[in-house]
Scaffold this motif. Sequence first.
Motif, short mmCIF file in Angstrom:
data_model
loop_
_atom_site.label_atom_id
_atom_site.label_comp_id
_atom_site.label_asym_id
_atom_site.label_seq_id
_atom_site.Cartn_x
_atom_site.Cartn_y
_atom_site.Cartn_z
N TYR A 45 40.42 54.77 17.71
CA TYR A 45 39.91 55.91 18.47
C TYR A 45 40.82 57.12 18.27
O TYR A 45 40.35 58.24 18.03
N ALA A 46 42.14 56.89 18.38
CA ALA A 46 43.09 57.99 18.21
C ALA A 46 42.96 58.63 16.83
O ALA A 46 42.93 59.86 16.70
N ALA A 47 42.86 57.80 15.80
CA ALA A 47 42.74 58.32 14.44
C ALA A 47 41.44 59.09 14.25
O ALA A 47 41.42 60.17 13.65
N LYS A 48 40.35 58.55 14.78
CA LYS A 48 39.04 59.18 14.61
C LYS A 48 38.95 60.52 15.32
O LYS A 48 38.33 61.46 14.81
N HIS A 49 39.57 60.62 16.49
CA HIS A 49 39.42 61.82 17.31
C HIS A 49 40.63 62.76 17.24
O HIS A 49 40.75 63.68 18.06
N GLY A 50 41.50 62.55 16.28
CA GLY A 50 42.63 63.45 16.09
C GLY A 50 43.67 63.38 17.19
O GLY A 50 44.42 64.34 17.41
N ARG A 51 43.74 62.26 17.87
CA ARG A 51 44.77 62.06 18.90
C ARG A 51 46.10 61.73 18.22
O ARG A 51 46.13 61.03 17.20
N LYS A 52 47.19 62.21 18.80
CA LYS A 52 48.47 62.13 18.10
C LYS A 52 49.26 60.86 18.41
O LYS A 52 50.08 60.43 17.60
N LYS A 53 49.03 60.26 19.58
CA LYS A 53 49.94 59.20 20.01
C LYS A 53 49.21 58.13 20.80
O LYS A 53 48.30 58.41 21.57
N VAL A 54 49.65 56.89 20.61
CA VAL A 54 49.20 55.76 21.42
C VAL A 54 50.42 55.17 22.11
O VAL A 54 51.44 54.92 21.48
N THR A 55 50.29 54.96 23.42
CA THR A 55 51.36 54.35 24.21
C THR A 55 50.90 53.00 24.71
O THR A 55 49.85 52.90 25.35
N LEU A 56 51.68 51.96 24.44
CA LEU A 56 51.41 50.64 24.99
C LEU A 56 52.18 50.49 26.31
O LEU A 56 53.40 50.65 26.35
N ALA A 57 51.46 50.20 27.40
CA ALA A 57 52.08 49.91 28.70
C ALA A 57 52.12 48.40 28.86
O ALA A 57 51.09 47.72 28.78
N HIS A 58 53.31 47.85 29.10
CA HIS A 58 53.48 46.40 29.11
C HIS A 58 54.55 45.98 30.12
O HIS A 58 55.18 46.82 30.76
N LYS A 59 54.75 44.68 30.25
CA LYS A 59 55.82 44.13 31.09
C LYS A 59 56.44 42.94 30.36
O LYS A 59 56.66 41.86 30.93
N ALA A 60 56.74 43.15 29.08
CA ALA A 60 57.24 42.06 28.24
C ALA A 60 58.63 41.60 28.64
O ALA A 60 59.04 40.50 28.25
N ASN A 61 59.34 42.41 29.42
CA ASN A 61 60.67 41.98 29.87
C ASN A 61 60.57 40.86 30.91
O ASN A 61 61.51 40.08 31.09
N ILE A 62 59.43 40.74 31.58
CA ILE A 62 59.22 39.68 32.58
C ILE A 62 58.14 38.70 32.10
O ILE A 62 58.32 37.49 32.12
N LEU A 63 56.99 39.24 31.68
CA LEU A 63 55.88 38.42 31.19
C LEU A 63 56.08 38.24 29.69
O LEU A 63 55.41 38.87 28.86
N LYS A 64 56.99 37.35 29.33
CA LYS A 64 57.49 37.32 27.96
C LYS A 64 56.45 36.86 26.94
O LYS A 64 56.36 37.43 25.85
N VAL A 65 55.66 35.85 27.26
CA VAL A 65 54.70 35.36 26.28
C VAL A 65 53.52 36.32 26.12
O VAL A 65 53.24 36.81 25.00
#
Length: 334
Positions: A157-177
């Motif tokens: 979607y970002a590439a198609k619509h000329g969006r510059k950035k994708v941000t992943l929101a996660h909690k991998a420090n606690i929910l490790k798997v």
Amino acid sequence: MHLITLIPGDGIGPEITKAVTDIFAAAQVPVQWEEQNAGQTTFDQSGELLPQALLTSLEKNKVALKGPITTPVGKGFRSINVTLRQKYNLYQNVRPSKTTAGIKTRYEGVDLVLFRENTEGLYAGLEIWDEQNGIGDSIARVTVAGARNICRAAFAYAAKHGRKKVTLAHKANILKVPGKIMLDAAQEAAREFPQVQYEEKIIDNMCMQLVGKPEQFDVIVTTNLFGDILSDLCAGLVGGLGVVAGANIGDDMAIFEAVHGSAPDIAGQGKANPTALLRSALMMLHHIGEHEQAVKIEKALELTLQDKAKCTGDLGGSASTSEFAQAIINNLGK
């Protein structure tokens, strides 16, 4: 002519649905509606919460516009929204949030699109009740395939619509798997789309950053529960759930919906604001390739939002639902 399944829903649903269909008719949008309903009203009338006729229509038409639906509480029924998303693998919940002239907020320059994984996580329904020990478990299931699907969709979607950035929101420090599964999937998608900048933020920091400086974000991708929370937060940045669109998209079906509730307390009073459903319908038009029609109606909506006298009460005006819709119709082509 596009044949679209129309689900009016409950509460204010029929009123805001009529506003949208009136606007589409006035704009001569090449859409034919096939109306089927679901939810509390349908259950009261027929004893069916999610009728087979609706499912048949969805499977035939592949595109739907849905008003707010009420699932009866305390009677053992599963959410209709979750049921439809999982039944048809509508794994992308796409929620744009953009500052609009005429809608007063604390923020300026917000223009976000959130991609929420829509079928897994804590909404998978994998729950265990250990009555003897008084323990309730909910399993947040994240699959490699599901993570790859939603992360790639966000980057595409970002590439198609000329969006510059994708941000992943996660909690991998606690929910490790499950966290690592999402990190791996997002990093894989970032390699496929090197023209799109990629960053990772832990979910609690993400919330703080969003309310502090939301204009730094562009496209956000995350898991189901985090996305549920963040999408409402993002809506709050631009005026609330009454003004933002929503879509549930899979590989071969898409259901566009108002993400607010059915508001039974004001149903039938002509007070409901149809903006969210209208904007969802405009997302639908872009999805089916009717871009010019979508842009024309969006311009008319934006003009109307800047004239408070023509807006509904929640937007600072005193107009009824039908009066607001008529004002949009009057602004078509201006």
